[in-house]
Design a protein around this motif. Structure first.
Motif, PDB file in Angstrom:
ATOM      1  N   MET A 101       0.854  -1.185   0.000  1.00 30.03           N
ATOM      2  CA  MET A 101       0.000   0.000   0.000  1.00 30.03           C
ATOM      3  C   MET A 101       0.892   1.238   0.000  1.00 30.03           C
ATOM      4  SD  MET A 101      -2.991   1.312   2.635  1.00 30.03           S
ATOM      5  CE  MET A 101      -1.877   2.055   3.840  1.00 30.03           C
ATOM      6  N   VAL A 102       0.725   2.068  -1.010  1.00 33.34           N
ATOM      7  CA  VAL A 102       1.509   3.293  -1.136  1.00 33.34           C
ATOM      8  C   VAL A 102       0.717   4.443  -0.524  1.00 33.34           C
ATOM      9  CG1 VAL A 102       2.589   4.916  -2.732  1.00 33.34           C
ATOM     10  CG2 VAL A 102       2.645   2.456  -3.219  1.00 33.34           C
ATOM     11  N   VAL A 103       1.308   5.091   0.472  1.00 37.93           N
ATOM     12  CA  VAL A 103       0.679   6.243   1.116  1.00 37.93           C
ATOM     13  C   VAL A 103       1.230   7.507   0.470  1.00 37.93           C
ATOM     14  CG1 VAL A 103       0.353   7.501   3.278  1.00 37.93           C
ATOM     15  CG2 VAL A 103       0.412   4.993   3.280  1.00 37.93           C
ATOM     16  N   ALA A 104       0.364   8.265  -0.165  1.00 39.86           N
ATOM     17  CA  ALA A 104       0.761   9.507  -0.829  1.00 39.86           C
ATOM     18  C   ALA A 104       0.381  10.687   0.054  1.00 39.86           C
ATOM     19  CB  ALA A 104       0.076   9.624  -2.186  1.00 39.86           C
ATOM     20  N   VAL A 105       1.307  11.632   0.205  1.00 38.92           N
ATOM     21  CA  VAL A 105       1.033  12.778   1.069  1.00 38.92           C
ATOM     22  C   VAL A 105       0.650  14.018   0.273  1.00 38.92           C
ATOM     23  CG1 VAL A 105       2.556  11.897   2.873  1.00 38.92           C
ATOM     24  CG2 VAL A 105       3.461  13.483   1.170  1.00 38.92           C
ATOM     25  N   ASP A 106       0.616  13.909  -1.056  1.00 41.84           N
ATOM     26  CA  ASP A 106       0.146  15.023  -1.872  1.00 41.84           C
ATOM     27  C   ASP A 106      -0.558  14.462  -3.109  1.00 41.84           C
ATOM     28  OD1 ASP A 106       2.160  14.624  -4.026  1.00 41.84           O
ATOM     29  OD2 ASP A 106       3.579  15.352  -2.534  1.00 41.84           O
ATOM     30  N   GLN A 107      -1.248  15.325  -3.829  1.00 40.04           N
ATOM     31  CA  GLN A 107      -2.078  14.880  -4.951  1.00 40.04           C
ATOM     32  C   GLN A 107      -1.245  14.325  -6.097  1.00 40.04           C
ATOM     33  OE1 GLN A 107      -5.470  14.822  -4.712  1.00 40.04           O
ATOM     34  NE2 GLN A 107      -5.380  13.608  -6.600  1.00 40.04           N
ATOM     35  N   THR A 108      -0.082  14.924  -6.361  1.00 40.94           N
ATOM     36  CA  THR A 108       0.768  14.456  -7.459  1.00 40.94           C
ATOM     37  C   THR A 108       1.202  13.010  -7.229  1.00 40.94           C
ATOM     38  OG1 THR A 108       1.594  16.702  -7.866  1.00 40.94           O
ATOM     39  CG2 THR A 108       2.891  14.870  -8.747  1.00 40.94           C
ATOM     40  N   ALA A 109       1.647  12.719  -6.014  1.00 38.68           N
ATOM     41  CA  ALA A 109       2.080  11.359  -5.692  1.00 38.68           C
ATOM     42  C   ALA A 109       0.905  10.389  -5.750  1.00 38.68           C
ATOM     43  CB  ALA A 109       2.727  11.336  -4.306  1.00 38.68           C
ATOM     44  N   TYR A 110      -0.258  10.836  -5.305  1.00 41.29           N
ATOM     45  CA  TYR A 110      -1.443   9.973  -5.328  1.00 41.29           C
ATOM     46  C   TYR A 110      -1.856   9.653  -6.763  1.00 41.29           C
ATOM     47  CZ  TYR A 110      -6.195   8.329  -4.417  1.00 41.29           C
ATOM     48  OH  TYR A 110      -7.344   7.578  -4.368  1.00 41.29           O
ATOM     49  N   ASP A 111      -1.837  10.660  -7.630  1.00 39.00           N
ATOM     50  CA  ASP A 111      -2.199  10.435  -9.033  1.00 39.00           C
ATOM     51  C   ASP A 111      -1.233   9.457  -9.692  1.00 39.00           C
ATOM     52  OD1 ASP A 111      -4.297  12.189  -8.747  1.00 39.00           O
ATOM     53  OD2 ASP A 111      -3.243  13.897  -9.633  1.00 39.00           O
ATOM     54  N   ARG A 112       0.043   9.584  -9.373  1.00 37.80           N
ATOM     55  CA  ARG A 112       1.043   8.681  -9.945  1.00 37.80           C
ATOM     56  C   ARG A 112       0.812   7.250  -9.469  1.00 37.80           C
ATOM     57  NH1 ARG A 112       4.838   9.374 -14.115  1.00 37.80           N
ATOM     58  NH2 ARG A 112       6.506   7.857 -13.859  1.00 37.80           N
ATOM     59  N   CYS A 113       0.482   7.118  -8.196  1.00 36.80           N
ATOM     60  CA  CYS A 113       0.209   5.797  -7.632  1.00 36.80           C
ATOM     61  C   CYS A 113      -0.995   5.158  -8.315  1.00 36.80           C
ATOM     62  CB  CYS A 113      -0.027   5.918  -6.130  1.00 36.80           C
ATOM     63  SG  CYS A 113      -0.446   4.356  -5.313  1.00 36.80           S
ATOM     64  N   ARG A 114      -2.059   5.924  -8.484  1.00 38.63           N
ATOM     65  CA  ARG A 114      -3.255   5.397  -9.138  1.00 38.63           C
ATOM     66  C   ARG A 114      -2.965   5.019 -10.585  1.00 38.63           C
ATOM     67  NH1 ARG A 114      -8.265   6.448  -6.996  1.00 38.63           N
ATOM     68  NH2 ARG A 114      -8.896   5.075  -8.707  1.00 38.63           N
ATOM     69  N   PHE A 115      -2.129   5.807 -11.257  1.00 39.45           N
ATOM     70  CA  PHE A 115      -1.763   5.520 -12.644  1.00 39.45           C
ATOM     71  C   PHE A 115      -1.073   4.160 -12.750  1.00 39.45           C
ATOM     72  CE2 PHE A 115       1.408   5.712 -16.082  1.00 39.45           C
ATOM     73  CZ  PHE A 115       0.573   5.924 -17.171  1.00 39.45           C
ATOM     74  N   LYS A 116      -0.306   3.803 -11.726  1.00 36.48           N
ATOM     75  CA  LYS A 116       0.408   2.528 -11.725  1.00 36.48           C
ATOM     76  C   LYS A 116      -0.457   1.383 -11.191  1.00 36.48           C
ATOM     77  CE  LYS A 116       5.097   4.331 -11.530  1.00 36.48           C
ATOM     78  NZ  LYS A 116       5.464   3.663 -12.807  1.00 36.48           N
TER      79      LYS A 116
END
Length: 261
Positions: A101-116
């Motif tokens: 589980m990747v925890v993203a602390v900002d929207q950019t990181a979250y979008d990248r995680c979802r893309f993968k």
């Protein structure tokens, strides 16, 4: 003729009772489901944990990223890319991606995680704290991000999940599961062994969810209030050094793991 009427009447009564019973069961089940939803709401964190831990004895691998970790660092790769690549290249590590589980602390990181198409959770920040981008080691924002991470792991433990936490700059070249003793409450990496006080490193650790570990993480997190300027790793080191006084059993079940393992 009267016999036929009696039979028809009994049939009507039986059908009515059947539907009444079915309606009662349906309404009762809805009531139970509503009660369960009220008492145990499934939020975004719980949903991400549930899918990541599926089929893995309620154990989830957690890492944390921000914009700096999904920014290209060379040849089109990001730190997150290199981290994920190690699971593909490592010995027996590929199946473990299903439990990451990747925890993203900002929207950019979250979008990248979802893309993968990973198991992703966006950690919301409050009080105007900005955790986006690179944080200089031991800066105020860096220390704050480490404490937010500790609080998140505490929340996960309270929900009954076991945790393997890993920094994103740790390369998974082989599965650590064969080296972990799952009967122990906590196992943590160290930078060097046979050193007084053990130089613990919170970049990798395994912790089981139980009353003792929840108590430990709660006390650890509470100590931030009297540890201004100290990173969470040093606070935990001090806490473990004197843990015998407040948690008599804990010092006998911790285990230290050399990082080069």
């Amino acid at each position: 003729m009267p016999l036929c009427n009696n039979f028809s009447g009994n049939l009507v009564v039986a059908v009515a009772l059947f539907f009444a019973g079915a309606l009662y069961i349906f309404n009762y089940q809805n009531y139970v489901n509503t009660l369960r939803t009220t008492q145990y709401p499934v939020d975004e964190l719980e949903a991400a944990l549930y899918t990541a831990a599926a089929g893995n004895n309620k154990t989830v691998i957690i890492t944390m990223v921000n914009k700096a970790y999904v920014k290209e660092v060379g040849r089109g790769s990001t730190m997150l890319d290199l981290f994920l690549e190690s699971f593909w290249e490592g010995e027996g590590t590929l199946p473990l991606l299903d439990h990451l589980m990747v925890v993203a602390v900002d929207q950019t990181a979250y979008d990248r995680c979802r893309f993968k198409r990973l198991h992703c959770y966006k950690m919301e920040t409050e009080d105007g704290v900005d955790l986006e981008g690179e944080k200089v080691f031991m800066s105020k924002d860096f220390i704050e991000m480490m404490w937010r991470r500790t609080r998140l792991i505490l929340d996960v433990l309270r929900r009954g999940y076991n945790v393997i936490f890993t920094d994103t700059d740790v390369m998974w070249l082989r599965s650590p599961l064969s080296r972990l003793n799952v009967s122990l409450d906590m196992q943590i990496s160290v930078d060097r062994i046979n050193v007084g006080g053990q130089l613990i490193n919170t970049g990798f650790y395994h912790v089981r969810s139980n009353n003792k570990t929840i108590s430990l993480f709660q006390k650890w997190y509470d100590m931030r209030l009297n540890s201004t300027g100290m990173k969470e790793q040093d606070v935990l080191k001090n806490l473990l050094a004197r843990s015998q006084r407040w948690l008599p059993q804990y010092h006998r079940i911790q285990r230290f793991l050399p990082r080069q393992s």
